[in-house]
Design an enzyme around this catalytic site. Structure first.
Site: not given
Ligand code: NAI
Ligand code: AKG
Length: 411
Positions: A102, A344
């Site tokens: 990460k 991915s």
């Molecule tokens: N993008 C991916 O493919 C993956 C993401 N994740 C996890 O999912 C979670 C979200 O990631 P993404 O959706 O990619 O990020 P993103 O950046 O697209 O969205 C994050 C969201 O969380 C909100 N946020 C931030 N601080 C906040 C708070 N204090 N209270 C409420 N909402 C808040 C933001 O406004 C936004 O809507 C993270 O924990 C990430 O590690 C896990 C697996 C894969």
């Molecule tokens: O798509 C990936 O390689 C990693 C996604 C990721 O950061 C997660 O699963 O937390």
């Protein structure tokens, strides 16, 4: 509780259940490599700004290390270490041929212009390009990053090593990104939720659902769950929280968010104190934003019967104990959000083969992987008489331990 302390605690519990040798346990816990770099860029106004970037490569026993890059003010050493370790167990639970890593930069992407973000991403890539690679470590998007970030990383990396689309995943489709990757984590959350409810003789239709976070993961999960008849009754993001007990019109909310950069001010719902979203009345709670937000301060107040961990490490071990006593069932992050890294993997395979899959194939394969992983986790729950988190941890840790032992340590 510190994210690394919490993750280590879960790992150690799993190691005990598996009866792992203590020396092997120690070797699995220590990261393969930790990288910390200084990233200084000229801002648009000519002044300099310095940031700290991290890439933690936790383990490569089962294949190239894999994991996202996060841009967030709270990115720091222990959190990135914890997230890298979780990736190792997650790729093993999903049974894809990867290890875990990460990375991230301690910055607030909302304070940076597009050109400043591009410069920052390019400087970070320059500092780590020798240590990532198609068969070494393959970054992807996470919080605060997305396909454009991956396009810049790919371009910068290619200046040093030649054009190599498989060096990052989650790319724009025009640069070899996979159809379905954008939706994949949210779609995986849907498949995981369906698998769990099915086991309890329930369906998603009509269930009251609360989602914290409305970015890539939260918004896709909301859209797909809404299409299946789930009733999303509250949603929050960094701009605020909204609530409608009759169910939020998700397609309308998606348009609102596109135009207003957040859920705040959406007319089809009432505003809600963001602090209280996790304890709103619902059947299913889906944290899809930050880590550590379900803890001993609020665990007792949670009303949901099921928690689906779309975010990474949203629940700390103290809350796990409280919730377990209350009979709340938690589907752990290393299974529930594994849809993203699974697609991915499909993207990487397509890039290496030079053969693109259609979206139906991507989604069908994702369902196959998610369904199989759920069965594998359940089997470990039976063998070790444990909850779903320990079922997933013992599954992941055992697969990595076996690979490590088979590869051996001979110098
Ligand atoms: N993008 C991916 O493919 C993956 C993401 N994740 C996890 O999912 C979670 C979200 O990631 P993404 O959706 O990619 O990020 P993103 O950046 O697209 O969205 C994050 C969201 O969380 C909100 N946020 C931030 N601080 C906040 C708070 N204090 N209270 C409420 N909402 C808040 C933001 O406004 C936004 O809507 C993270 O924990 C990430 O590690 C896990 C697996 C894969
Ligand atoms: O798509 C990936 O390689 C990693 C996604 C990721 O950061 C997660 O699963 O937390």
């Amino acid at each position: 509780m510190n994210a690394l302390v919490a993750t280590n605690r879960n790992f150690k519990l799993a190691a005990r259940l598996l009866g792992l040798d203590s020396k092997l346990e120690k070797s699995l816990l220590i990261p393969f490599r930790e990288i910390k770099v200084e990233c200084t860029i000229p801002k648009d106004d000519g002044t300099l700004a310095s940031f700290v970037g991290f890439r933690v490569q936790h383990d490569n026993a089962r294949g190239p290390m894999k994991g996202g890059i996060r841009y967030h003010p709270e990115v720091e050493h222990d959190e990135v270490n914890a997230l890298a370790q979780l990736m190792t167990w997650k790729t093993a639970v999903a049974n894809i041929p990867y290890g875990g890593a990460k990375g991230g930069i301690g910055c607030d992407p909302r304070d940076l212009s597009i050109s400043e973000l591009e410069r920052l991403t390019r400087v970070f890539t320059q500092k780590i390009h020798d240590l990532i690679g198609i068969h070494a470590d393959v970054p992807a998007p996470d919080m605060g990053t997305g396909p454009q970030t991956m396009a810049w990383m790919l371009d910068e990396y290619s200046k040093f090593h030649g054009y190599s689309p498989a060096v990052v995943t989650g790319k724009p489709i025009d640069l070899g990104g996979s159809l379905g990757r954008d939706a994949a984590t949210g779609r995986g959350v849907l498949f995981a939720t369906e698998a769990l409810l099915n086991e309890h003789g329930k369906a998603i239709s009509g269930k009251k659902i609360v989602i914290q976070g409305f970015g890539n993961v939260g918004s896709w999960a909301a859209r797909l769950i809404h299409e299946k008849g789930g009733k999303i009754v509250a949603v929050s993001d960094i701009t605020g929280a909204i609530k409608n007990s009759k169910g939020i019109d998700i397609p309308r909310l998606l348009n609102h968010v596109k135009e207003n950069k957040g859920v705040k001010g959406f007319e089809g719902a009432d505003s809600l104190d963001p602090e209280s979203i996790l304890v709103e009345d619902c059947d299913i709670l889906i944290p899809a934003a930050l880590g550590g937000i379900i803890n001993r301060e609020n665990a007792n107040e949670i009303k949901a019967k099921f928690i689906i961990e779309a975010a990474n490490h949203p629940t700390d071990p103290e809350a796990d104990e409280i919730l377990s006593k209350k009979g709340v069932i938690i589907l752990p992050d290393i299974y529930a959000n594994s849809g993203g890294v699974t697609v991915s993997y499909f993207e990487w395979v397509q890039n290496i083969q030079g053969f693109l899959w259609d979206e139906e194939k991507v989604n069908n394969e994702l369902k196959t992987y998610m369904t199989k992983a759920f069965k594998d986790v359940k089997k470990m729950c039976q063998v070790h008489n444990c909850d779903l988190r320990m079922g997933a941890f013992t599954l992941g840790v055992n697969r990595v331990a076996r690979a490590t032992v088979m590869r051996g340590w001979e110098a």
